[in-house]
Design an enzyme around this catalytic site. Structure first.
Site, PDB file in Angstrom:
ATOM      1  N   LYS A  13       0.826  -1.217   0.000  1.00 21.30           N
ATOM      2  CA  LYS A  13       0.000   0.000   0.000  1.00 21.30           C
ATOM      3  C   LYS A  13       0.859   1.265   0.000  1.00 21.30           C
ATOM      4  CE  LYS A  13      -2.584  -0.934   3.687  1.00 21.30           C
ATOM      5  NZ  LYS A  13      -2.120  -2.273   4.097  1.00 21.30           N
ATOM      6  N   ARG A  88     -10.366   0.712   8.357  1.00 17.50           N
ATOM      7  CA  ARG A  88      -9.932  -0.669   8.599  1.00 17.50           C
ATOM      8  C   ARG A  88     -11.021  -1.501   9.262  1.00 17.50           C
ATOM      9  NH1 ARG A  88      -4.079   0.264   8.753  1.00 17.50           N
ATOM     10  NH2 ARG A  88      -2.951  -1.681   8.835  1.00 17.50           N
ATOM     11  N   ARG A 122      11.152  -7.252   5.514  1.00 11.37           N
ATOM     12  CA  ARG A 122      10.880  -5.837   5.247  1.00 11.37           C
ATOM     13  C   ARG A 122      11.664  -4.904   6.178  1.00 11.37           C
ATOM     14  NH1 ARG A 122       4.840  -3.359   4.885  1.00 11.37           N
ATOM     15  NH2 ARG A 122       4.637  -3.761   7.111  1.00 11.37           N
ATOM     16  N   ARG A 149      10.153  -2.785  11.736  1.00  9.87           N
ATOM     17  CA  ARG A 149       9.015  -2.340  12.548  1.00  9.87           C
ATOM     18  C   ARG A 149       8.709  -3.338  13.663  1.00  9.87           C
ATOM     19  NH1 ARG A 149       4.228  -0.559   8.493  1.00  9.87           N
ATOM     20  NH2 ARG A 149       3.061  -1.681  10.075  1.00  9.87           N
ATOM     21  N   ARG A 160      -2.148  -9.223  12.919  1.00  6.06           N
ATOM     22  CA  ARG A 160      -2.584  -8.180  11.979  1.00  6.06           C
ATOM     23  C   ARG A 160      -3.361  -8.800  10.812  1.00  6.06           C
ATOM     24  NH1 ARG A 160       2.964  -5.778  10.567  1.00  6.06           N
ATOM     25  NH2 ARG A 160       1.915  -4.275   9.236  1.00  6.06           N
TER      26      ARG A 160
HETATM   27  P1  AMP Z   1       0.000   0.181   8.890  1.00  4.79           P
HETATM   28  O1  AMP Z   1       1.222   1.015   8.848  1.00  4.79           O
HETATM   29  O2  AMP Z   1      -1.086   0.680   8.009  1.00  4.79           O
HETATM   30  O3  AMP Z   1       0.293  -1.291   8.690  1.00  4.79           O
HETATM   31  O4  AMP Z   1      -0.585   0.304  10.379  1.00  4.79           O
HETATM   32  C1  AMP Z   1       0.177  -0.122  11.491  1.00  4.79           C
HETATM   33  C2  AMP Z   1      -0.713  -0.247  12.710  1.00  4.79           C
HETATM   34  O5  AMP Z   1      -1.308   1.019  13.040  1.00  4.79           O
HETATM   35  C3  AMP Z   1      -1.892  -1.201  12.608  1.00  4.79           C
HETATM   36  O6  AMP Z   1      -1.526  -2.557  12.795  1.00  4.79           O
HETATM   37  C4  AMP Z   1      -2.787  -0.675  13.727  1.00  4.79           C
HETATM   38  O7  AMP Z   1      -2.274  -1.043  14.990  1.00  4.79           O
HETATM   39  C5  AMP Z   1      -2.607   0.834  13.590  1.00  4.79           C
HETATM   40  N1  AMP Z   1      -3.587   1.407  12.635  1.00  4.79           N
HETATM   41  C6  AMP Z   1      -3.317   1.986  11.442  1.00  4.79           C
HETATM   42  N2  AMP Z   1      -4.440   2.389  10.832  1.00  4.79           N
HETATM   43  C7  AMP Z   1      -5.460   2.056  11.659  1.00  4.79           C
HETATM   44  C8  AMP Z   1      -6.870   2.178  11.588  1.00  4.79           C
HETATM   45  N3  AMP Z   1      -7.470   2.730  10.524  1.00  4.79           N
HETATM   46  N4  AMP Z   1      -7.603   1.717  12.631  1.00  4.79           N
HETATM   47  C9  AMP Z   1      -7.025   1.172  13.705  1.00  4.79           C
HETATM   48  N5  AMP Z   1      -5.694   1.002  13.834  1.00  4.79           N
HETATM   49  C10 AMP Z   1      -4.915   1.430  12.826  1.00  4.79           C
END
Ligand code: AMP
Length: 210
Positions: A13, A88, A122, A149, A160
């Site tokens: 993404k 999400r 990654r 990360r 996740r």
């Molecule tokens: P990402 O970088 O998009 O993979 O997001 C990393 C983490 O941030 C996720 O695993 C959640 O813990 C939190 N997070 C990001 N976006 C959301 C969202 N829209 N709703 C809830 N938690 C989020």
């Protein structure tokens, strides 16, 4: 023009978002990047996010919706934005619909096995959030330092992925019913995936040539 980018963790993404925002000249809003930045700066939002993010749990809807509302109301988003990682949950999608009009939803599809393989190798830039499949010198193109990360461990990633299947996947049906969904195969080369996205965008929106 408000575009939502959906897909499981490590679907690419961020990589596609970078290309799409350049192509459409709209801001990129990544909720994951926002939360990680707040954690680094130890803000109130960061302190809340830290309770969830490293385990791979979702931050509560109320918290993330308030943050998105505030971001989208900023003047740089007056002509639209690309939402990466939001919504999400179905509840987030419905709340977003009450606040703003979503034009298109791009769903990047990648199988679980490929995702796990990707996430295990990654590396992510501490400064700009860009991620790499592998990079030996430990430096991002922007000069920032690369790191793994905290939620890119196998345990957090499985959580996740489960959250994605249970909570995020139903959103695709919601947007398909609104005739806004564009599904693309995310397994190929990043540029190939982008060309496919661009083709759909040009067909569906008044895009630029190219
Ligand atoms: P990402 O970088 O998009 O993979 O997001 C990393 C983490 O941030 C996720 O695993 C959640 O813990 C939190 N997070 C990001 N976006 C959301 C969202 N829209 N709703 C809830 N938690 C989020």
């Amino acid at each position: 023009m408000l575009i939502v980018l959906l897909g499981p963790p490590a679907a690419g993404k961020g990589t596609q978002a970078e290309r799409i925002v350049k192509y459409l000249s709209i801001p990129h809003i990544s909720t994951g990047d926002i939360l990680r930045q707040n954690i680094r700066e130890n803000t109130e939002l960061g302190k809340i996010a830290l309770r969830y993010i490293n385990k791979g749990d979702l931050v509560p809807d109320k918290v993330i919706i308030a943050e998105i509302k505030e971001r989208l109301e900023r003047t740089d988003c007056k002509d639209g934005a690309l939402l990466d990682g939001f919504p999400r949950t179905l509840n987030q999608a419905k709340e977003l619909d009450k606040l703003f009009t979503v034009d298109k939803v791009i769903d990047i599809k990648v199988d679980d096995h490929t995702l796990l393989k990707r996430v295990m190798s990654r590396q992510t830039c501490l400064k700009c959030g860009r991620s790499y499949a592998s990079k030996d010198d430990g430096r991002c193109l922007c000069g920032g330092q690369l790191y793994t990360r905290a939620d890119d461990t196998k345990e957090a990633f499985v959580n996740r992925l489960n959250n994605y299947h249970k909570l995020t996947l139903p959103i695709t049906d919601y947007y398909a019913a609104q005739k806004k969904l564009i599904s693309v195969d995310g397994k190929g080369d990043a540029q190939e995936v982008f060309e496919n996205i661009k083709k759909h965008l040009n067909y569906n929106l008044v895009g630029k040539e190219g």
